[in-house]
Motif scaffolding. Structure first.
Motif, PDB file in Angstrom:
ATOM      1  N   VAL A 210      16.913   4.284 -13.902  1.00  0.00           N
ATOM      2  CA  VAL A 210      17.636   5.402 -13.297  1.00  0.00           C
ATOM      3  C   VAL A 210      16.670   6.082 -12.350  1.00  0.00           C
ATOM      4  CG1 VAL A 210      18.786   7.598 -13.691  1.00  0.00           C
ATOM      5  CG2 VAL A 210      19.135   5.710 -15.299  1.00  0.00           C
ATOM      6  N   TRP A 211      17.074   6.205 -11.071  1.00  0.00           N
ATOM      7  CA  TRP A 211      16.162   6.725 -10.050  1.00  0.00           C
ATOM      8  C   TRP A 211      16.827   7.868  -9.289  1.00  0.00           C
ATOM      9  CZ3 TRP A 211      12.093   3.299 -10.715  1.00  0.00           C
ATOM     10  CH2 TRP A 211      10.902   3.645 -10.074  1.00  0.00           C
ATOM     11  N   HIS A 212      16.053   8.924  -9.031  1.00  0.00           N
ATOM     12  CA  HIS A 212      16.589  10.068  -8.291  1.00  0.00           C
ATOM     13  C   HIS A 212      16.858   9.672  -6.840  1.00  0.00           C
ATOM     14  CE1 HIS A 212      17.145  14.084  -6.691  1.00  0.00           C
ATOM     15  NE2 HIS A 212      17.113  14.573  -7.918  1.00  0.00           N
ATOM     16  N   VAL A 213      17.985  10.163  -6.313  1.00  0.00           N
ATOM     17  CA  VAL A 213      18.381   9.770  -4.951  1.00  0.00           C
ATOM     18  C   VAL A 213      17.333  10.132  -3.909  1.00  0.00           C
ATOM     19  CG1 VAL A 213      20.869   9.761  -5.331  1.00  0.00           C
ATOM     20  CG2 VAL A 213      19.727  11.908  -4.733  1.00  0.00           C
TER      21      VAL A 213
ATOM     22  N   GLY B 284       0.778  -1.236   0.000  1.00  0.00           N
ATOM     23  CA  GLY B 284       0.000   0.000   0.000  1.00  0.00           C
ATOM     24  C   GLY B 284       0.806   1.281   0.000  1.00  0.00           C
ATOM     25  N   LEU B 285       2.142   1.182  -0.068  1.00  0.00           N
ATOM     26  CA  LEU B 285       2.981   2.387  -0.047  1.00  0.00           C
ATOM     27  C   LEU B 285       3.548   2.733  -1.420  1.00  0.00           C
ATOM     28  CD1 LEU B 285       4.992   1.815   3.276  1.00  0.00           C
ATOM     29  CD2 LEU B 285       2.902   3.142   2.930  1.00  0.00           C
ATOM     30  N   GLY B 286       3.256   1.912  -2.416  1.00  0.00           N
ATOM     31  CA  GLY B 286       3.764   2.181  -3.757  1.00  0.00           C
ATOM     32  C   GLY B 286       5.260   1.975  -3.892  1.00  0.00           C
ATOM     33  N   LEU B 287       5.830   1.072  -3.092  1.00  0.00           N
ATOM     34  CA  LEU B 287       7.263   0.829  -3.129  1.00  0.00           C
ATOM     35  C   LEU B 287       7.588  -0.267  -4.146  1.00  0.00           C
ATOM     36  CD1 LEU B 287       7.914   0.792   0.717  1.00  0.00           C
ATOM     37  CD2 LEU B 287       8.205   2.711  -0.851  1.00  0.00           C
ATOM     38  N   ARG B 288       8.795  -0.196  -4.707  1.00  0.00           N
ATOM     39  CA  ARG B 288       9.232  -1.182  -5.690  1.00  0.00           C
ATOM     40  C   ARG B 288      10.681  -1.567  -5.409  1.00  0.00           C
ATOM     41  NH1 ARG B 288       8.434   1.244 -11.540  1.00  0.00           N
ATOM     42  NH2 ARG B 288       9.096  -0.881 -12.068  1.00  0.00           N
ATOM     43  N   VAL B 289      11.087  -2.707  -5.941  1.00  0.00           N
ATOM     44  CA  VAL B 289      12.486  -3.115  -5.907  1.00  0.00           C
ATOM     45  C   VAL B 289      12.980  -3.168  -7.344  1.00  0.00           C
ATOM     46  CG1 VAL B 289      14.146  -4.861  -5.195  1.00  0.00           C
ATOM     47  CG2 VAL B 289      12.087  -4.475  -3.820  1.00  0.00           C
ATOM     48  N   VAL B 290      13.995  -2.378  -7.670  1.00  0.00           N
ATOM     49  CA  VAL B 290      14.523  -2.306  -9.038  1.00  0.00           C
ATOM     50  C   VAL B 290      16.046  -2.368  -8.981  1.00  0.00           C
ATOM     51  CG1 VAL B 290      12.561  -0.917  -9.823  1.00  0.00           C
ATOM     52  CG2 VAL B 290      14.663   0.219  -9.057  1.00  0.00           C
ATOM     53  N   SER B 291      16.660  -2.532 -10.127  1.00  0.00           N
ATOM     54  CA  SER B 291      18.108  -2.418 -10.248  1.00  0.00           C
ATOM     55  C   SER B 291      18.413  -1.268 -11.203  1.00  0.00           C
ATOM     56  CB  SER B 291      18.709  -3.719 -10.778  1.00  0.00           C
ATOM     57  OG  SER B 291      18.224  -4.006 -12.075  1.00  0.00           O
ATOM     58  N   GLY B 292      19.651  -0.774 -11.145  1.00  0.00           N
ATOM     59  CA  GLY B 292      19.998   0.315 -12.050  1.00  0.00           C
ATOM     60  C   GLY B 292      20.959   1.308 -11.446  1.00  0.00           C
ATOM     61  N   PHE B 293      20.612   2.595 -11.551  1.00  0.00           N
ATOM     62  CA  PHE B 293      21.529   3.660 -11.175  1.00  0.00           C
ATOM     63  C   PHE B 293      20.798   4.745 -10.373  1.00  0.00           C
ATOM     64  CE2 PHE B 293      22.774   1.689 -15.107  1.00  0.00           C
ATOM     65  CZ  PHE B 293      24.145   1.549 -15.021  1.00  0.00           C
ATOM     66  N   ALA B 294      21.513   5.348  -9.455  1.00  0.00           N
ATOM     67  CA  ALA B 294      21.007   6.521  -8.740  1.00  0.00           C
ATOM     68  C   ALA B 294      21.520   7.763  -9.457  1.00  0.00           C
ATOM     69  CB  ALA B 294      21.487   6.505  -7.292  1.00  0.00           C
ATOM     70  N   ARG B 295      20.707   8.819  -9.457  1.00  0.00           N
ATOM     71  CA  ARG B 295      21.132  10.077 -10.073  1.00  0.00           C
ATOM     72  C   ARG B 295      20.734  11.243  -9.189  1.00  0.00           C
ATOM     73  NH1 ARG B 295      17.294  13.448 -11.892  1.00  0.00           N
ATOM     74  NH2 ARG B 295      15.200  12.622 -12.323  1.00  0.00           N
ATOM     75  N   ASP B 296      21.373  12.382  -9.427  1.00  0.00           N
ATOM     76  CA  ASP B 296      20.975  13.609  -8.743  1.00  0.00           C
ATOM     77  C   ASP B 296      20.328  14.549  -9.752  1.00  0.00           C
ATOM     78  OD1 ASP B 296      23.028  14.705 -10.233  1.00  0.00           O
ATOM     79  OD2 ASP B 296      24.391  14.972  -8.532  1.00  0.00           O
ATOM     80  N   SER B 297      20.051  15.796  -9.335  1.00  0.00           N
ATOM     81  CA  SER B 297      19.350  16.741 -10.212  1.00  0.00           C
ATOM     82  C   SER B 297      20.223  17.245 -11.352  1.00  0.00           C
ATOM     83  CB  SER B 297      18.837  17.922  -9.386  1.00  0.00           C
ATOM     84  OG  SER B 297      17.937  17.475  -8.393  1.00  0.00           O
ATOM     85  N   ARG B 298      21.534  17.041 -11.248  1.00  0.00           N
ATOM     86  CA  ARG B 298      22.444  17.477 -12.303  1.00  0.00           C
ATOM     87  C   ARG B 298      22.757  16.367 -13.298  1.00  0.00           C
ATOM     88  NH1 ARG B 298      26.962  21.077  -8.956  1.00  0.00           N
ATOM     89  NH2 ARG B 298      25.473  22.486  -7.962  1.00  0.00           N
ATOM     90  N   GLY B 299      22.172  15.197 -13.092  1.00  0.00           N
ATOM     91  CA  GLY B 299      22.397  14.101 -14.007  1.00  0.00           C
ATOM     92  C   GLY B 299      23.577  13.216 -13.671  1.00  0.00           C
ATOM     93  N   ASN B 300      24.236  13.475 -12.542  1.00  0.00           N
ATOM     94  CA  ASN B 300      25.343  12.615 -12.125  1.00  0.00           C
ATOM     95  C   ASN B 300      24.807  11.244 -11.746  1.00  0.00           C
ATOM     96  OD1 ASN B 300      27.403  14.671 -12.305  1.00  0.00           O
ATOM     97  ND2 ASN B 300      26.520  15.564 -10.440  1.00  0.00           N
ATOM     98  N   LEU B 301      25.528  10.177 -12.139  1.00  0.00           N
ATOM     99  CA  LEU B 301      25.070   8.822 -11.907  1.00  0.00           C
ATOM    100  C   LEU B 301      26.005   8.065 -10.974  1.00  0.00           C
ATOM    101  CD1 LEU B 301      24.024   7.651 -15.502  1.00  0.00           C
ATOM    102  CD2 LEU B 301      22.530   8.434 -13.655  1.00  0.00           C
ATOM    103  N   SER B 302      25.402   7.146 -10.216  1.00  0.00           N
ATOM    104  CA  SER B 302      26.182   6.217  -9.404  1.00  0.00           C
ATOM    105  C   SER B 302      26.688   5.080 -10.283  1.00  0.00           C
ATOM    106  CB  SER B 302      25.312   5.638  -8.291  1.00  0.00           C
ATOM    107  OG  SER B 302      24.326   4.771  -8.861  1.00  0.00           O
ATOM    108  N   GLY B 303      27.419   4.140  -9.682  1.00  0.00           N
ATOM    109  CA  GLY B 303      27.718   2.901 -10.369  1.00  0.00           C
ATOM    110  C   GLY B 303      26.461   2.066 -10.471  1.00  0.00           C
ATOM    111  N   GLN B 304      26.525   0.961 -11.207  1.00  0.00           N
ATOM    112  CA  GLN B 304      25.354   0.101 -11.363  1.00  0.00           C
ATOM    113  C   GLN B 304      25.065  -0.620 -10.055  1.00  0.00           C
ATOM    114  OE1 GLN B 304      25.512  -2.588 -14.641  1.00  0.00           O
ATOM    115  NE2 GLN B 304      23.313  -3.015 -14.564  1.00  0.00           N
ATOM    116  N   LEU B 305      23.799  -0.577  -9.630  1.00  0.00           N
ATOM    117  CA  LEU B 305      23.400  -1.070  -8.315  1.00  0.00           C
ATOM    118  C   LEU B 305      22.523  -2.310  -8.466  1.00  0.00           C
ATOM    119  CD1 LEU B 305      22.524   2.467  -6.944  1.00  0.00           C
ATOM    120  CD2 LEU B 305      24.610   1.173  -6.467  1.00  0.00           C
ATOM    121  N   ASP B 306      22.761  -3.293  -7.601  1.00  0.00           N
ATOM    122  CA  ASP B 306      22.040  -4.563  -7.694  1.00  0.00           C
ATOM    123  C   ASP B 306      20.558  -4.414  -7.374  1.00  0.00           C
ATOM    124  OD1 ASP B 306      24.401  -5.836  -8.353  1.00  0.00           O
ATOM    125  OD2 ASP B 306      24.860  -6.370  -6.285  1.00  0.00           O
ATOM    126  N   CYS B 307      20.265  -3.806  -6.217  1.00  0.00           N
ATOM    127  CA  CYS B 307      18.874  -3.668  -5.769  1.00  0.00           C
ATOM    128  C   CYS B 307      18.656  -2.294  -5.166  1.00  0.00           C
ATOM    129  CB  CYS B 307      18.518  -4.726  -4.723  1.00  0.00           C
ATOM    130  SG  CYS B 307      18.554  -6.425  -5.297  1.00  0.00           S
TER     131      CYS B 307
END
Length: 433
Positions: free
Chosen positions: A90-93, A50-73
């Protein structure tokens, strides 16, 4: 409830892990995908509905488009961007609840790799939350939990009626870390298999510390909140949920434990969700047994040769002593005297008791009790802290009780823990009679 869910997740791992371990596949990326897939299954079952939460893989980003390394979960909320022709996002931090790096085997080399990968997320978070680009996605967000944790750890109030209190450099550095820990994603290293002993696991962390000490930007925030290596875990005491008071100015911030690692994982993620959404206290269960962590690392902020940084101290114990330490202990409220009971009752009504209150001082004097000694004993309860003019109540819900034995007890009761303890005490007393 938290124990029930953690037991369920543990049973899933016990059943499914042997299947993965026996799989006739030697292709490393495929093996990695299998263990990440199992982690997805476990995490999805761990999240409240009921909280709209998900589990995904990919990358974290900030508002300037900087990306993290590839993340498992990643445990995420809101909306992300799916990368074309992949299952990665790609998900905003600001919308990332937790980040989990998954390893089939977690030993020294994998540990260093996981730390480095998670720190790519930290670098983006630190820049985002400390910069001018932060998006106020939650206008009601408050740092009150961090301020309360700081007060519990130091016995001092960091926020007064006029705003922030001027703090010594060392304490200001601690508060800054606690606030950053509150808003940042929970970072977890999940090793399905790992070190054969808790002592070897602890030694690997000390070895890692020796490799990176002195690096620019290194400090308590550089360490994940939870590192799991098979049946052993390393846990950060940042107040969400585990807290340790300062010892002679040192913050005992990392401890090891053989406690059920999935319960620890739930504790961290659900605490973060509780601060964001608010849970009914029943979700925590009876909560009358607490972890007895074995201290490993302590930190304190220092100025040295014109530089600002963190000094680390290792709690060195041998295997025999480590094995003799308890894993958990029965929770108990603070047993207090009448004078402390009266002051806490007054604090529950007025929030602050002044040092120069003539009526209070006269009453304590009539009982032959020194006000300073009462303050000292109350500070030990972690229910109050020192403000500029007196004592201030910092507990979310200060619970008080008078036992049939004539003893007075006090505790944080926002989860109903004191109520459950008193009920059990009365039941045990009735059984004896």
């Amino acid at each position: 409830m938290i124990r029930t869910v953690s037991d369920l997740l543990s049973s899933i791992l016990r059943e499914e892990l042997p299947k993965l371990d026996k799989a006739p596949v030697k292709h490393a990326p495929t093996i990695g995908d299998m263990y990440e897939g199992l982690s997805f299954e476990v995490l999805n079952r761990a999240l409240p509905s009921g909280l709209g939460l998900r589990v995904v893989s990919g990358f974290a980003r900030d508002s300037r488009g900087n990306l993290s390394g590839q993340l498992d979960c990643m445990v995420v909320r809101g909306e992300g961007e799916k990368l074309p022709y992949t299952d990665s996002y790609v998900w905003h931090v600001k919308d990332i609840i937790a980040v989990i790096e998954v390893k089939k085997n977690l030993h020294s080399a994998e540990l260093r790799d996981a730390f480095a990968q998670l720190n790519t997320v930290s670098a983006i978070e630190h820049s985002y939350y400390q910069g001018a680009d932060e998006e106020l996605d939650d206008p009601h967000r408050s740092v009150a939990p961090s301020v309360r944790t700081f007060a519990e750890m130091t016995g001092k109030v960091a926020w007064g009626p006029q705003g922030a209190v001027t703090l010594p450099f060392e304490e200001k550095a601690l508060l800054d870390v606690l606030v950053l820990e509150q808003v940042s994603a929970v970072r977890v290293v999940l090793g399905m298999h790992g070190f054969k002993s808790e002592l070897a696991f602890r030694s690997s962390i000390v070895d890692y510390l020796e490799r990176i000490v002195g690096n620019e930007g290194f400090g308590p925030a550089s360490f994940p909140q939870l590192v799991i290596s098979g049946g052993y875990s390393l846990v950060k005491a940042n107040g969400r949920p585990f807290m340790t008071p300062l010892v002679d100015g040192w913050w005992p911030f990392y401890f090891s434990t053989p406690e059920n690692p999935l319960r620890l994982l739930l504790e961290f993620i659900w605490t973060r969700l509780d601060e964001l959404y608010g849970f009914h206290y029943d979700i925590w269960g009876d909560d009358l047994e607490t972890e007895a962590g074995r201290g490993l690392l302590s930190f304190r902020a220092v100025r040295l040769n014109g530089r600002i940084g963190w000094e680390a101290m290792v709690s060195d114990v041998d295997g025999e002593k480590l094995n003799g330490m308890p894993v958990s202990r029965q929770w108990s409220p603070e047993f207090i005297r009448l004078e402390e009971f009266v002051l806490l009752e007054r604090l529950r009504k007025e929030r602050v008791v002044r040092f120069d209150d003539p009526g209070l001082l006269a009453w304590l004097d009539s009982r032959g009790v020194d006000f300073d000694s009462v303050c000292s004993r109350l500070l030990e309860t972690r229910l109050v802290a020192l403000s500029e003019h007196g004592l201030e109540l910092i507990a979310k819900q200060c619970g008080l009780a008078l036992l049939p034995t004539g003893e007075y007890v006090a505790a944080e009761n926002s989860t109903g823990r004191l109520n459950r303890w008193v009920t059990r005490r009365f039941e045990e007393s009735s059984e004896r009679t």
